[in-house]
Design a protein around this motif. Structure first.
Motif, PDB file in Angstrom:
ATOM      1  N   ASP A   1      11.458  10.125   2.194  1.00 57.58           N
ATOM      2  CA  ASP A   1      11.466  10.777   1.012  1.00 57.58           C
ATOM      3  C   ASP A   1      10.768  12.194   0.931  1.00 57.58           C
ATOM      4  O   ASP A   1       9.620  12.313   1.562  1.00 57.58           O
ATOM      5  CB  ASP A   1      10.918   9.676  -0.111  1.00 57.58           C
ATOM      6  CG  ASP A   1      11.350   8.357  -0.033  1.00 57.58           C
ATOM      7  OD1 ASP A   1      12.999   8.607   0.200  1.00 57.58           O
ATOM      8  OD2 ASP A   1      10.696   7.875  -1.067  1.00 57.58           O
ATOM      9  N   VAL A   2      11.851  13.267   0.710  1.00 55.83           N
ATOM     10  CA  VAL A   2      10.750  14.593   1.048  1.00 55.83           C
ATOM     11  C   VAL A   2      11.267  15.347   0.103  1.00 55.83           C
ATOM     12  O   VAL A   2      12.152  15.421  -1.349  1.00 55.83           O
ATOM     13  CB  VAL A   2      11.159  15.417   2.400  1.00 55.83           C
ATOM     14  CG1 VAL A   2      11.363  14.529   3.797  1.00 55.83           C
ATOM     15  CG2 VAL A   2      13.342  15.689   1.910  1.00 55.83           C
ATOM     16  N   CYS A   3      10.224  16.174  -0.301  1.00 51.40           N
ATOM     17  CA  CYS A   3      10.489  16.799  -1.981  1.00 51.40           C
ATOM     18  C   CYS A   3      10.164  18.818  -1.403  1.00 51.40           C
ATOM     19  O   CYS A   3       9.973  18.818  -1.184  1.00 51.40           O
ATOM     20  CB  CYS A   3       9.380  16.886  -2.853  1.00 51.40           C
ATOM     21  SG  CYS A   3       9.502  17.670  -4.459  1.00 51.40           S
ATOM     22  N   GLY A   4      10.783  19.276  -2.135  1.00 53.18           N
ATOM     23  CA  GLY A   4      10.667  20.532  -1.429  1.00 53.18           C
ATOM     24  C   GLY A   4      11.766  21.574  -2.384  1.00 53.18           C
ATOM     25  O   GLY A   4      12.583  21.759  -3.372  1.00 53.18           O
ATOM     26  N   THR A   5      11.228  23.322  -1.835  1.00 56.19           N
ATOM     27  CA  THR A   5      12.609  24.117  -2.730  1.00 56.19           C
ATOM     28  C   THR A   5      13.534  24.083  -2.011  1.00 56.19           C
ATOM     29  O   THR A   5      13.984  25.470  -0.464  1.00 56.19           O
ATOM     30  CB  THR A   5      11.412  25.353  -3.450  1.00 56.19           C
ATOM     31  OG1 THR A   5      10.243  25.141  -4.465  1.00 56.19           O
ATOM     32  CG2 THR A   5      12.287  26.230  -4.301  1.00 56.19           C
ATOM     33  N   VAL A   6      14.710  24.557  -2.425  1.00 52.94           N
ATOM     34  CA  VAL A   6      15.350  25.269  -1.717  1.00 52.94           C
ATOM     35  C   VAL A   6      15.446  26.509  -1.430  1.00 52.94           C
ATOM     36  O   VAL A   6      15.126  27.404  -2.843  1.00 52.94           O
ATOM     37  CB  VAL A   6      17.251  25.352  -3.084  1.00 52.94           C
ATOM     38  CG1 VAL A   6      17.859  25.549  -1.888  1.00 52.94           C
ATOM     39  CG2 VAL A   6      16.890  23.757  -2.777  1.00 52.94           C
TER      40      VAL A   6
END
Length: 137
Positions: free
Chosen positions: A61-66
């Motif tokens: 599971d990853v989270c980031g800004t496009v």
């Protein structure tokens, strides 16, 4: 000849950082370093794995800004490629057969789940599950 300490460097304790030292660090850091630190903090808040810690063929599971959205037209199947950045390293999210996905644009915060493979040295998820993270404020 100087006076040498008998305590090994690894055993020395660092003094607690004072308010002024923290302020000096903040003032001398670049805006990119600040942004990266904020993105890493958001990754922690979302309970996601830092992209730099993901091994090949591992589910994550990853989270980031496009940072970019690119359509790579193929003769038979289009591919939408979205690069996200979490402050540690970029990751490509690739949706095969898609030309666009509503709501996904540069600057949006995404949380994605899937199996990571390294394609040309870049961690990549093909057809991941995703959620657009609402902005706080």
């Amino acid at each position: 000849m100087g006076i040498e300490s008998t305590t090994p460097i690894s055993a020395r304790r660092e003094e607690p950082r004072g308010m002024f030292a923290k302020l000096a660090d903040r003032l001398t850091r670049s805006s990119k370093e600040d942004e990266a630190q904020e993105l890493r903090a958001e990754t922690d808040r979302q309970g996601a794995t830092p992209i730099c810690d993901i091994a090949n063929r591992e589910k994550a599971d990853v989270c980031g800004t496009v940072r970019s959205v690119t359509l790579r037209p193929r003769a038979d199947v289009p591919a939408l490629v979205v690069e996200i950045y979490d402050g540690s390293r970029p990751l490509h999210l690739v949706w095969l057969g898609r030309r666009e996905i509503a709501g996904i644009q540069v600057g949006v915060q995404l949380k994605a789940s899937g199996r990571v493979s390294y394609y040309r040295g870049i961690p990549t998820m093909f057809n991941p599950f995703y959620t657009i993270v609402p902005t706080s404020g």
